[in-house]
Design an enzyme around this catalytic site. Sequence first.
Site, PDB file in Angstrom:
ATOM      1  N   GLY A 141       8.934  -4.906  -8.684  1.00 30.43           N
ATOM      2  CA  GLY A 141       9.862  -3.867  -9.108  1.00 30.43           C
ATOM      3  C   GLY A 141      11.306  -4.231  -8.842  1.00 30.43           C
ATOM      4  N   GLY A 153       0.793  -1.212   0.000  1.00 28.00           N
ATOM      5  CA  GLY A 153       0.000   0.000   0.000  1.00 28.00           C
ATOM      6  C   GLY A 153       0.827   1.264   0.000  1.00 28.00           C
ATOM      7  N   GLN A 183      14.642  -9.152  -3.417  1.00 29.74           N
ATOM      8  CA  GLN A 183      13.316  -9.763  -3.316  1.00 29.74           C
ATOM      9  C   GLN A 183      12.889 -10.361  -4.649  1.00 29.74           C
ATOM     10  OE1 GLN A 183       9.673  -7.961  -1.252  1.00 29.74           O
ATOM     11  NE2 GLN A 183       9.356  -7.334  -3.381  1.00 29.74           N
ATOM     12  N   GLY A 206       5.806   4.157  -8.807  1.00 27.97           N
ATOM     13  CA  GLY A 206       6.477   2.880  -9.007  1.00 27.97           C
ATOM     14  C   GLY A 206       5.485   1.731  -9.038  1.00 27.97           C
ATOM     15  N   HIS A 207       4.544   1.729  -8.091  1.00 28.05           N
ATOM     16  CA  HIS A 207       3.499   0.707  -8.106  1.00 28.05           C
ATOM     17  C   HIS A 207       2.644   0.810  -9.363  1.00 28.05           C
ATOM     18  CE1 HIS A 207       4.152   1.266  -3.632  1.00 28.05           C
ATOM     19  NE2 HIS A 207       4.327  -0.036  -3.754  1.00 28.05           N
ATOM     20  N   LEU A 220       0.514   3.646  -2.218  1.00 24.67           N
ATOM     21  CA  LEU A 220       0.976   3.468  -3.586  1.00 24.67           C
ATOM     22  C   LEU A 220       1.530   4.750  -4.183  1.00 24.67           C
ATOM     23  CD1 LEU A 220      -1.948   1.216  -4.891  1.00 24.67           C
ATOM     24  CD2 LEU A 220       0.177   0.535  -3.754  1.00 24.67           C
TER      25      LEU A 220
END
Length: 282
Positions: A146, A31, A152, A36-37, A33
Amino acid sequence: MKIVSTIQEVRECVNAWKKEGKTVGFVPTMGYLHEGHMSLIDAARENDKVVVSIFVNPMQFGPNEDLASYPRDLEHDAKMCEAHKVDLIFHPTSEEMYGDSFYSYVDMNVLTEDLCGLTRPVHFRGVCTVVTKLFNIVMPDKAYFGQKDAQQLAIIRRMVKDLNMPLQIVGCPIVREPDGLAKSSRNTYLSEEEHRAALVLSRSVFLARDMIGRGERDCKAVLAAMTAEIEKEPLARIDYVKAVDFENIQPVTQIKGNVLIAIAVYIGKTRLIDNLVTDIIE
């Protein structure tokens, strides 16, 4: 666009789409946001339907980290999602995701032991567990992550491969502020002075990019130049500046193939990350 909070509601919706032969793209987020999101959501629009999860996952925060203060604004997030034609937002509670008692975890060795894994020892177990649960709930055809969180991304790609999960992981480029700072929900923690100081992260990454572009292939030289650049900023405290193989997150000495040059730096109390991924074939 629908906003649902239960696993059952997500499954009913996705199952109905699947019966119609629709493809599903999935963007998992915590969240608050930003652009990028939105770049991930826009990439996911190559599918027939797009699902976004908004869940601040307590399992990936250590005891002294910012779980309680992590920024949250569902109304803001929903407006951004609707503007980018998201079909479904999944916004569960911790109780919905983990219940009263939870005993099952997804863990990984090797890829989680360096970079952010050194100073955040519980983080990636929490990430792998929640992402696996979300994949099982949403059952997407593709999921979008991303490159800013490059470790990750590498971990999730490996997890999907190792566990034979039936979906494709799509990595998307870093989105930056006009001044170069990588977009992050944690940027909201920064004062104006700290924001200016934080630009040292992108400056050091761009310095590495330029050195490699001029032919430098010695990791030690690149990392030393980056470290010297960051140390010029009084508000900056280095967590790490490292070069690793982007597939297995193991140290490298030469820049060839897919190398991840990653940094984590504290600006005041805020820990920020940035990186560069090379693709050198010689």
